[in-house]
Design a protein around this motif. Structure first.
Motif, mmCIF file in Angstrom:
data_model
loop_
_atom_site.group_PDB
_atom_site.id
_atom_site.type_symbol
_atom_site.label_atom_id
_atom_site.label_comp_id
_atom_site.label_asym_id
_atom_site.label_seq_id
_atom_site.Cartn_x
_atom_site.Cartn_y
_atom_site.Cartn_z
ATOM 1 N N SER A 163 -7.654 0.558 7.559
ATOM 2 C CA SER A 163 -7.767 -0.606 6.688
ATOM 3 C C SER A 163 -7.558 -1.876 7.494
ATOM 4 O O SER A 163 -6.699 -1.944 8.370
ATOM 5 C CB SER A 163 -6.735 -0.536 5.569
ATOM 6 O OG SER A 163 -6.916 -1.639 4.704
ATOM 7 N N VAL A 164 -8.344 -2.887 7.163
ATOM 8 C CA VAL A 164 -8.188 -4.211 7.748
ATOM 9 C C VAL A 164 -7.739 -5.127 6.618
ATOM 10 O O VAL A 164 -8.398 -5.225 5.581
ATOM 11 C CB VAL A 164 -9.502 -4.706 8.386
ATOM 12 C CG1 VAL A 164 -9.329 -6.111 8.952
ATOM 13 C CG2 VAL A 164 -9.964 -3.729 9.467
ATOM 14 N N ALA A 165 -6.582 -5.745 6.799
ATOM 15 C CA ALA A 165 -5.998 -6.596 5.763
ATOM 16 C C ALA A 165 -6.387 -8.056 5.985
ATOM 17 O O ALA A 165 -6.474 -8.526 7.123
ATOM 18 C CB ALA A 165 -4.483 -6.447 5.764
ATOM 19 N N TYR A 166 -6.604 -8.744 4.881
ATOM 20 C CA TYR A 166 -6.893 -10.175 4.857
ATOM 21 C C TYR A 166 -5.947 -10.823 3.859
ATOM 22 O O TYR A 166 -5.571 -10.205 2.869
ATOM 23 C CB TYR A 166 -8.318 -10.443 4.361
ATOM 24 C CG TYR A 166 -9.400 -10.133 5.349
ATOM 25 C CD1 TYR A 166 -10.067 -11.151 6.024
ATOM 26 C CD2 TYR A 166 -9.791 -8.821 5.604
ATOM 27 C CE1 TYR A 166 -11.084 -10.871 6.923
ATOM 28 C CE2 TYR A 166 -10.804 -8.536 6.497
ATOM 29 C CZ TYR A 166 -11.453 -9.562 7.153
ATOM 30 O OH TYR A 166 -12.457 -9.283 8.039
ATOM 31 N N HIS A 199 1.082 -0.985 2.425
ATOM 32 C CA HIS A 199 0.785 -2.315 1.890
ATOM 33 C C HIS A 199 1.955 -3.280 2.019
ATOM 34 O O HIS A 199 1.738 -4.474 2.219
ATOM 35 C CB HIS A 199 0.318 -2.213 0.438
ATOM 36 C CG HIS A 199 -1.048 -1.612 0.297
ATOM 37 N ND1 HIS A 199 -1.739 -1.636 -0.888
ATOM 38 C CD2 HIS A 199 -1.857 -0.979 1.186
ATOM 39 C CE1 HIS A 199 -2.904 -1.040 -0.724
ATOM 40 N NE2 HIS A 199 -2.996 -0.619 0.532
ATOM 41 N N ASN A 200 3.205 -2.791 1.927
ATOM 42 C CA ASN A 200 4.341 -3.707 2.142
ATOM 43 C C ASN A 200 4.319 -4.272 3.557
ATOM 44 O O ASN A 200 4.599 -5.450 3.765
ATOM 45 C CB ASN A 200 5.676 -3.011 1.867
ATOM 46 C CG ASN A 200 5.945 -2.825 0.395
ATOM 47 O OD1 ASN A 200 5.555 -1.808 -0.175
ATOM 48 N ND2 ASN A 200 6.591 -3.791 -0.227
ATOM 49 N N ARG A 201 3.978 -3.455 4.522
ATOM 50 C CA ARG A 201 3.890 -3.929 5.907
ATOM 51 C C ARG A 201 2.805 -4.985 6.053
ATOM 52 O O ARG A 201 2.975 -5.984 6.749
ATOM 53 C CB ARG A 201 3.615 -2.750 6.845
ATOM 54 C CG ARG A 201 3.538 -3.182 8.287
ATOM 55 C CD ARG A 201 3.400 -2.013 9.226
ATOM 56 N NE ARG A 201 2.984 -2.515 10.526
ATOM 57 C CZ ARG A 201 2.150 -1.894 11.322
ATOM 58 N NH1 ARG A 201 1.652 -0.718 10.991
ATOM 59 N NH2 ARG A 201 1.812 -2.410 12.478
ATOM 60 N N MET A 202 1.675 -4.777 5.364
ATOM 61 C CA MET A 202 0.597 -5.761 5.408
ATOM 62 C C MET A 202 1.082 -7.110 4.884
ATOM 63 O O MET A 202 0.796 -8.159 5.469
ATOM 64 C CB MET A 202 -0.600 -5.279 4.583
ATOM 65 C CG MET A 202 -1.310 -4.081 5.144
ATOM 66 S SD MET A 202 -2.623 -3.558 4.003
ATOM 67 C CE MET A 202 -3.230 -2.110 4.850
ATOM 68 N N VAL A 203 1.810 -7.088 3.758
ATOM 69 C CA VAL A 203 2.334 -8.322 3.176
ATOM 70 C C VAL A 203 3.316 -8.983 4.149
ATOM 71 O O VAL A 203 3.249 -10.195 4.383
ATOM 72 C CB VAL A 203 3.003 -8.051 1.807
ATOM 73 C CG1 VAL A 203 3.686 -9.317 1.285
ATOM 74 C CG2 VAL A 203 1.972 -7.549 0.803
ATOM 75 N N GLU A 204 4.218 -8.206 4.716
ATOM 76 C CA GLU A 204 5.177 -8.746 5.693
ATOM 77 C C GLU A 204 4.455 -9.392 6.870
ATOM 78 O O GLU A 204 4.824 -10.484 7.309
ATOM 79 C CB GLU A 204 6.095 -7.633 6.200
ATOM 80 C CG GLU A 204 7.060 -7.125 5.154
ATOM 81 C CD GLU A 204 7.722 -5.803 5.561
ATOM 82 O OE1 GLU A 204 7.623 -5.398 6.746
ATOM 83 O OE2 GLU A 204 8.336 -5.170 4.685
ATOM 84 N N ALA A 247 -11.559 0.478 5.142
ATOM 85 C CA ALA A 247 -11.242 -0.252 3.916
ATOM 86 C C ALA A 247 -10.812 -1.670 4.262
ATOM 87 O O ALA A 247 -10.455 -1.962 5.403
ATOM 88 C CB ALA A 247 -10.112 0.461 3.173
ATOM 89 N N VAL A 248 -10.872 -2.536 3.275
ATOM 90 C CA VAL A 248 -10.263 -3.862 3.385
ATOM 91 C C VAL A 248 -9.265 -3.995 2.244
ATOM 92 O O VAL A 248 -9.510 -3.532 1.128
ATOM 93 C CB VAL A 248 -11.291 -5.019 3.347
ATOM 94 C CG1 VAL A 248 -12.165 -5.002 4.575
ATOM 95 C CG2 VAL A 248 -12.128 -4.985 2.102
#
Length: 142
Positions: free
Chosen positions: A95-98, A132-137, A15-16
């Motif tokens: 998941s790969v976050a952008y 998702h909170n970790r991704m934002v951080e 996922a992204v």
């Protein structure tokens, strides 16, 4: 064209997740949506989607960003990959976050309604699904 050399290995979803930032009144905001499906239906989430078999990670992220903003040519940067085994209770998903920075004044608010999305001041970030909170951080540290 795949040859099947790796057919004995496990298969899982990729996922992204897009962390969409925007400035309003000189304050950083983030676009969040209510997850439209189970698991965790109705909880706050980043904008995300699955990578198709015939697209790159970058193209998948551009697709997700366009789906939610109808904007093209936006600078995006990869934040990182998230692959804890139990990170998504729906299935085995990496998941790969952008992250992206969009112009709030150019954002089509009718799209936000269609996706039950809203801009939230980063200082008021609620608890998000999965990691998702970790991704934002992690994005804020870049």
């Amino acid at each position: 064209m795949p040859t099947g050399f790796y057919s004995h290995n496990s298969k899982f979803l990729i996922a992204v997740d897009c962390i969409i930032f925007g400035f309003k009144n000189q304050e950083l905001n983030i676009l969040l949506t209510r997850r439209p499906l189970e698991p965790n239906k109705g909880e706050w989430s980043l904008m995300g989607g699955f990578m198709d078999e015939n697209e790159s990670l970058d193209k998948a992220a551009e697709k997700v960003l366009y789906r939610y903003t109808r904007q093209k040519g936006i600078y995006m940067e990869q934040v990182g990959a998230y692959g804890e085994i139990e990170r998504d209770p729906g299935d085995r998903v990496v998941s790969v976050a952008y992250y992206a920075l969009v112009r709030l004044e150019e954002f089509d608010t009718s799209l936000a309604k269609a996706f039950d999305a809203k801009w939230v001041n980063i200082q008021e970030l609620p608890r998000l699904i999965f990691d998702h909170n970790r991704m934002v951080e992690d994005a804020l540290r870049l």
